[in-house]
Write an enzyme that holds these catalytic residues in place. Structure first.
Site, short mmCIF file in Angstrom:
data_model
loop_
_atom_site.label_atom_id
_atom_site.label_comp_id
_atom_site.label_asym_id
_atom_site.label_seq_id
_atom_site.Cartn_x
_atom_site.Cartn_y
_atom_site.Cartn_z
N ARG A 27 0.52 -1.43 0.03
CA ARG A 27 -0.10 -0.18 0.24
C ARG A 27 0.84 1.71 -0.08
O ARG A 27 2.24 1.06 0.72
CB ARG A 27 -0.88 0.09 1.15
CG ARG A 27 -1.85 -1.05 1.54
CD ARG A 27 -2.64 -0.83 2.93
NE ARG A 27 -3.66 -1.78 3.67
CZ ARG A 27 -4.66 -2.36 3.03
NH1 ARG A 27 -5.45 -0.87 1.83
NH2 ARG A 27 -5.29 -3.48 3.19
N GLY A 58 -7.14 7.79 -1.54
CA GLY A 58 -7.47 7.03 -2.72
C GLY A 58 -7.30 7.78 -3.83
O GLY A 58 -6.80 7.08 -5.29
N MET A 80 -3.72 7.07 -4.54
CA MET A 80 -2.41 6.43 -4.78
C MET A 80 -2.95 5.06 -5.21
O MET A 80 -4.12 4.37 -4.46
CB MET A 80 -1.13 6.52 -4.61
CG MET A 80 -1.02 7.90 -4.38
SD MET A 80 0.39 8.39 -3.72
CE MET A 80 0.01 8.45 -1.54
N ARG A 126 -5.53 7.52 11.26
CA ARG A 126 -4.72 8.65 10.83
C ARG A 126 -5.63 10.21 11.52
O ARG A 126 -6.90 9.17 11.96
CB ARG A 126 -4.66 8.84 9.18
CG ARG A 126 -5.99 9.16 8.46
CD ARG A 126 -6.26 8.69 7.22
NE ARG A 126 -7.01 8.18 6.48
CZ ARG A 126 -7.11 8.68 5.32
NH1 ARG A 126 -6.42 7.82 4.76
NH2 ARG A 126 -8.43 8.06 5.12
N HIS A 140 -16.31 7.34 -1.94
CA HIS A 140 -15.24 7.95 -2.34
C HIS A 140 -15.98 9.61 -2.21
O HIS A 140 -15.62 10.85 -2.08
CB HIS A 140 -14.45 7.52 -3.65
CG HIS A 140 -13.67 8.40 -4.48
ND1 HIS A 140 -13.60 9.65 -4.82
CD2 HIS A 140 -12.77 8.75 -4.18
CE1 HIS A 140 -13.12 10.10 -5.70
NE2 HIS A 140 -12.16 9.46 -5.45
N ARG A 173 -12.12 50.16 -4.40
CA ARG A 173 -11.47 51.19 -5.56
C ARG A 173 -12.34 51.52 -5.81
O ARG A 173 -13.62 51.26 -6.23
CB ARG A 173 -11.27 49.31 -6.67
CG ARG A 173 -9.86 48.26 -5.44
CD ARG A 173 -9.96 47.25 -6.28
NE ARG A 173 -9.11 46.72 -6.74
CZ ARG A 173 -8.88 45.52 -6.07
NH1 ARG A 173 -9.77 44.42 -4.92
NH2 ARG A 173 -7.66 44.47 -5.97
N ARG A 191 -8.98 53.95 -1.88
CA ARG A 191 -8.36 54.77 -3.16
C ARG A 191 -8.74 55.51 -4.15
O ARG A 191 -9.39 55.46 -5.13
CB ARG A 191 -7.66 53.60 -3.49
CG ARG A 191 -6.78 53.60 -4.65
CD ARG A 191 -5.82 52.29 -5.74
NE ARG A 191 -7.48 51.39 -6.34
CZ ARG A 191 -6.78 49.92 -6.89
NH1 ARG A 191 -6.22 49.25 -6.28
NH2 ARG A 191 -7.99 49.13 -7.59
N GLU A 230 3.06 49.41 -5.16
CA GLU A 230 2.90 47.54 -5.95
C GLU A 230 4.12 47.60 -7.22
O GLU A 230 3.72 47.00 -8.09
CB GLU A 230 1.67 47.85 -6.62
CG GLU A 230 0.95 48.72 -6.75
CD GLU A 230 -0.51 49.51 -6.48
OE1 GLU A 230 -1.07 48.42 -7.04
OE2 GLU A 230 -1.03 49.97 -7.16
N GLY A 254 0.22 46.69 -3.69
CA GLY A 254 -0.70 45.75 -3.68
C GLY A 254 0.51 44.55 -5.00
O GLY A 254 0.94 44.37 -5.40
N THR A 255 -0.37 43.20 -4.27
CA THR A 255 0.53 42.39 -4.22
C THR A 255 -0.02 42.03 -5.69
O THR A 255 0.78 40.94 -6.58
CB THR A 255 0.44 40.93 -3.48
OG1 THR A 255 -0.56 40.97 -2.87
CG2 THR A 255 0.96 41.71 -2.59
N ASN A 256 -1.18 42.60 -6.26
CA ASN A 256 -1.62 41.89 -7.81
C ASN A 256 -0.31 42.25 -8.77
O ASN A 256 -0.13 41.78 -9.26
CB ASN A 256 -2.98 42.44 -7.46
CG ASN A 256 -4.27 41.46 -7.09
OD1 ASN A 256 -3.12 40.66 -5.90
ND2 ASN A 256 -5.44 42.32 -6.69
N CYS A 271 -3.75 44.33 0.26
CA CYS A 271 -4.24 43.88 -0.18
C CYS A 271 -4.67 43.61 -1.41
O CYS A 271 -5.82 43.61 -1.95
CB CYS A 271 -4.64 46.01 -0.21
SG CYS A 271 -3.98 46.84 -1.61
N TYR A 278 -1.19 44.21 8.87
CA TYR A 278 -2.25 44.18 8.21
C TYR A 278 -2.59 42.82 7.13
O TYR A 278 -1.81 43.51 6.11
CB TYR A 278 -3.66 45.00 9.19
CG TYR A 278 -3.60 45.93 7.87
CD1 TYR A 278 -4.90 45.69 6.88
CD2 TYR A 278 -3.25 47.07 7.51
CE1 TYR A 278 -4.24 46.28 5.98
CE2 TYR A 278 -3.17 48.27 7.07
CZ TYR A 278 -3.50 47.83 5.94
OH TYR A 278 -4.28 48.69 5.16
#
Ligand code: PEP
Ligand code: MG
Length: 903
Positions: A103, A112, A114, A361, A477, A585, A640, A775, A796-798, A862, A882
């Site tokens: 197994r 399920g 593998m 488990r 399943h 925005r 903004r 950004e 502005g991580t986008n 943000c 934050y």
């Protein structure tokens, strides 16, 4: 020979002494299953003896192009011989054969996904030893045919249907319905047929060592069987469904799977044998009751496959001959919970009255159950609050935030099944995973309807709104996977007659047929199915979630704000516990009718029309900000200034071109056509080659100062009005997309001037913080300079991801990121989970630089990453204050932030 230890024994020796070499801490070496088998053995629980081959061996084997590391096969051979001596039996023996299971078991549970091979060691000689030992020829032949079938499918990759068809033909010829109606002779015949199918379908080129007299033969040598089975389980680490599961569950690709070779015990040796799966508490609602299903006289796969309907675990003690085992099992449930301090999921087998533990488990559970179990266990003194918090998967909270059926609406339930996974869903009926995937790609919402799902349905299960099956129990399943994904699921809905070929569902007892593409609604919390669309209602956070989030709030150091740009979302965010708005925005306020006004501002060259448009925009914005600031009374709200390139507000020039061509074709009035042409040429003049790097962000306010002025004036006016009404509005003005400190200083000067004018005119004190988005890489690199002009930074991580990678955020996710993930060029989609080594490094560096020159600088995030638990961990390490995310992610972010603090 290398010194690396690759194999670890578990279980007892022939004298009943525990000789286990591993333990529960070794999950990255032995996989979760191997580590816990070792731990159960160490606890003195009845575990069939065996050994585990390490995950690292799997990876080395794979990395070398499926070549065994030196010495590994010899080590396995030594452990096999040792196992044989412990059991007093030999694999393949003609008199008393040892059978083993092979197994998979990865460090992270991948249920399920593998492969497994059971009954290994049977061949044309040892079958007679098994008959002699068990005195049960039917059982022995059934075991052999199951082994050939599984080995052919799992190890050689043959189509399982070849074998299923042979069984069906046999049953038809005998005029019987069920597999259990086949007797020993029939099964012996099937074994013969199966071996022929094997010979006819395995290529001699692929397996030259199996060729005898010019034909491929089913391997008789147990050493060969074992080696091929282990290689197949190693290979299953990289099968498509396992790869997809890892991708969805963020499991690293380089962990590998361990392989557990374990003595077989049989739940199908008659009516005092049984097999089952169980949980120490109810995984659907968290109640403290033993929960699960079993089948008498069956093998483990029969329970999960949903082929026969199972019996609830509570009834086990009532089965004659199983009472003692049932009591022992209940005792073991307590031992496990007290040891692991968690709800455990177990697999067991009772062989002729004797209980064996095959696996344990941490049990998968719904979000509601996760909360209840965590709180109950704190109350029971089993765990502390910190452990309780660290146990709950933040993404799972989404389940609790899912919509439900509106109880005020009327609907007719057409079928009921098991309430397998909570939440309600509405969608078009589809009968295959592939059909769901292609319909969802076209933007449709679908319900996947299956007799029972298999791991091959995974892609469709992920894409579907909900899952409906007619068969299988709560541990089937469909149920287990749907709960893990948080997808609503109703299973075991037995009144459904699903015909996937005809694409129909007949509902027994009702004169009703549901066809493909008909709309149905499911409620996975109630286990009900409705024909047609039921209106859904948004959930409320109460009870257990509140308790956990309160605990989380006491632990977390990161603040949590929300991104919202209308009063409804702002209210929702506040209700979910947001401590402010991290990003409003304002361009989202220029939709609908407002779009016409801004178009008039952009396209009109005469000053009068332009000023009129600016005035209208100003008035609309005063209203917008007034309403939102009122909802957020007392909490900060970052507004903004306008950010997107102006063409985003204009009509599509291509549509206009088509319109002009049509007008010309119809010989429309020349004036009308020339007006349209003029408009087109104006729109064209806003066309940029790279608009995301063009006239947008703070650049807009510099080119069109009136834009900054009108927005700041609106913010200041709305604030003054609220203050006069006795409210406590806390707007903060944010300048987007700056790359130099000068840009910020310029915008700030403009803003301060307007604020001061309004303050004087309204006779209200207006102190507003002014900050900027970080950004662009240059902004991050010069954060110390920029911070001298900023009260706050918001990452502005986008855009920062877009500009750091040079990946167009609007294009690459659909174009090549999936390929990059597949080829392991990226481990994550960087637009979903922040790239810690690159973008994260910029965030950390800019935070540090900024705080150096401005110790009061408040730093937040943000971009969309602000609601992603893994990214939240990265940001916590970057020292930001934050994160800000969409309102529905706020509870998730509160929990993830607490977990980040605990890490
Ligand atoms: C960002 O770039 O991360 C951001 C929040 O701004 P937007 O997505 O609106 O560009
Ligand atoms: Mg941006």
């Amino acid at each position: 020979m290398s010194d690396t230890k690759r194999v670890f024994a578990f279980g007892n020796d022939s004298n009943g002494q525990n000789i286990t070499e591993g333990n529960a801490q070794m999950r990255y070496v032995l996989g979760g299953k191997g580590a816990n088998l070792a731990e159960m053995s160490n606890l003195g629980l009845p575990v069939p003896p065996g050994f585990t081959i390490t995950c690292q061996t799997c990876m080395e084997y794979a990395n070398e192009g499926n070549v065994w590391p030196e010495g590994a096969l010899a080590e396995i051979e030594r452990y096999r011989l040792n196992l044989e001596s412990r059991m007093g039996k030999k694999i393949g023996d003609e008199k008393d054969p040892l059978l083993v299971s092979v197994r998979s078991g990865a460090p992270m549970s991948m249920p399920g996904m593998m492969d497994t091979v059971l009954n290994l060691g049977l061949n044309d000689k040892s079958i007679y030893g098994l008959i002699e030992q068990t005195n049960n020829p039917r059982f022995a032949w059934d075991s052999y045919r199951r082994f050939i079938q599984m080995f052919s499918n799992v190890v050689m990759g043959l189509d399982g249907d070849l074998y299923e068809k042979a069984i069906s033909v046999k049953k038809d010829a005998l005029g019987v319905e069920s597999d259990t109606d086949l007797d020993a002779r029939d099964l012996e015949d099937l074994v013969c047929e199966f071996k022929t199918i094997f010979s006819d379908n395995v290529s001699p080129v692929d397996y030259p060592s199996l060729v005898k007299d010019g034909k491929v033969t089913f391997p008789q040598d147990p050493t060969v069987q074992l080696r091929l089975a282990i290689e197949a389980v190693f290979g299953s680490w990289n099968n498509p469904r396992a790869v997809l599961y890892r991708q969805k569950n963020k499991i690293a690709n380089d962990l590998g799977t361990a392989v557990n070779v374990q003595s077989m015990v049989f739940g199908n040796k008659g009516n005092t044998s049984a097999t089952g799966v169980a949980f120490t508490r109810n995984p659907a609602n968290g109640d403290k009751v033993f929960y699960g299903d079993f089948l008498v006289n069956a093998q483990g796969e029969d329970v999960v496959a949903g082929i026969r309907n199972t019996t609830p675990i509570a009834d086990l003690k009532d089965v004659p001959g199983l009472k003692e085992a049932a009591h022992e099992l209940e005792d073991i449930f307590s031992v496990l919970e007290n040891h692991f301090h968690d709800m455990c999921d177990i697999e067991f087998t009772i062989e002729q009255g004797k209980l064996w533990m095959l696996q344990t488990r941490a049990g998968k559970r719904t979000a509601a159950a996760a909360l209840k179990i965590a709180i109950d266990m704190v109350e029971e003194g089993l765990i502390d609050k910190e452990t309780a918090i660290s146990r709950i998967a933040p993404d799972q909270l989404d389940q609790l935030l899912h919509p439900q059926f509106d109880k005020n609406s009327t609907y007719e339930v057409v079928a009921s099944g098991l309430n397998a996974s909570p939440g309600a869903a509405v969608g078009k009926v589809k009968f295959s995973s592939g059909e769901v995937v292609s319909a969802v790609e076209k933007g449709e919402k679908c319900i996947l309807v299956r007799w029972e799902t298999t791991p091959d349905d995974l892609a469709g299960m992920y894409a579907a709104e909900g899952i409906l099956t007619s068969h299988g129990g709560k541990t089937s399943h469909a149920a287990v996977i749907a709960r893990g994904m948080g997808t609503p699921c109703v299973c075991g809905c037995e009144s459904l007659r699903i015909d996937a070929d005809a694409k129909t569902i007949e509902i027994q007892g009702l004169d009703l047929v549901i066809h493909e593409d008909d709309i149905i609604s499911l409620d996975g919390s109630e286990g009900i199915v409705v024909k047609g669309e039921v209106s859904l209602v948004e959930p409320e956070i109460t009870g257990d979630l509140d308790t956990i989030l309160e605990w989380a709030d006491n632990i977390r150091k990161l603040g949590v704000r929300a991104n919202a740009d209308n009063p409804k979302d702002a209210k929702c965010a506040r209700d979910f516990g947001a401590e402010g708005i991290g990003l409003c925005r304002t361009e989202h306020m220029f939709l609908g009718e407002r779009k016409k006004i801004i178009q008039s501002f952009i396209l009109n060259e005469d000053e009068k029309s332009r000023s009129a448009a600016a005035e209208s925009l100003y008035l609309a914005q005063v209203e917008d900000f007034y309403e939102m600031l009122k909802v957020m009374d007392g909490l900060p709200m970052i507004i903004r200034l306008l950010d997107p390139p102006l063409h985003e507000f204009l009509d599509n020039p291509r549509t206009l071109e088509v319109e002009i061509a049509r007008l010309e074709e119809r010989d429309a009035e020349a004036k009308v056509i020339s007006n349209k042409r003029e408009l087109l040429s104006k729109i064209d003049s806003f066309n940029e080659q790279n608009p995301m790097m063009g006239l947008r962000g703070c650049r807009l306010g510099i080119v069109y100062p009136v834009l900054t002025e009108l927005q700041v004036r609106a913010i200041a006016t709305a604030t003054a009005k609220l203050k006069k009404e006795g409210f406590n509005p806390k707007p903060e003005i944010m300048v987007p997309l700056i790359c130099t400190v000068n840009e910020l200083a310029y915008a700030k000067e403009d803003a301060l001037r307007v604020i001061s004018e309004v303050s004087k005119a309204e006779a209200v004190d207006l102190n507003m913080e002014i900050g900027t988005m970080i950004e662009l890489p240059r902004a991050a690199l010069t954060a110390d300079e920029i911070a001298t002009q900023a009260d706050f930074f918001s990452f502005g991580t986008n855009d920062l991801t877009q500009t750091t990678f040079g990946f167009s955020r609007d294009d690459v996710e659909g174009e090549f990121i999936p390929l990059y993930l597949e080829k392991h060029l990226l481990s994550r989609n960087p637009f979903a989970t922040v790239d810690g080594n690159g973008v994260g490094k910029l965030v950390g560096m800019a935070t540090e630089l900024g705080k150096q020159t401005n110790p009061n600088l408040l730093c937040g995030v943000c971009g969309e990453h602000g609601g992603d638990p893994e990214s939240i961990h990265t940001f916590a390490n970057c020292g930001v204050d934050y994160v800000s995310c969409s309102p529905y992610r706020v509870p998730v972010a509160r929990l993830a932030a607490a977990q980040a603090a605990l890490d």
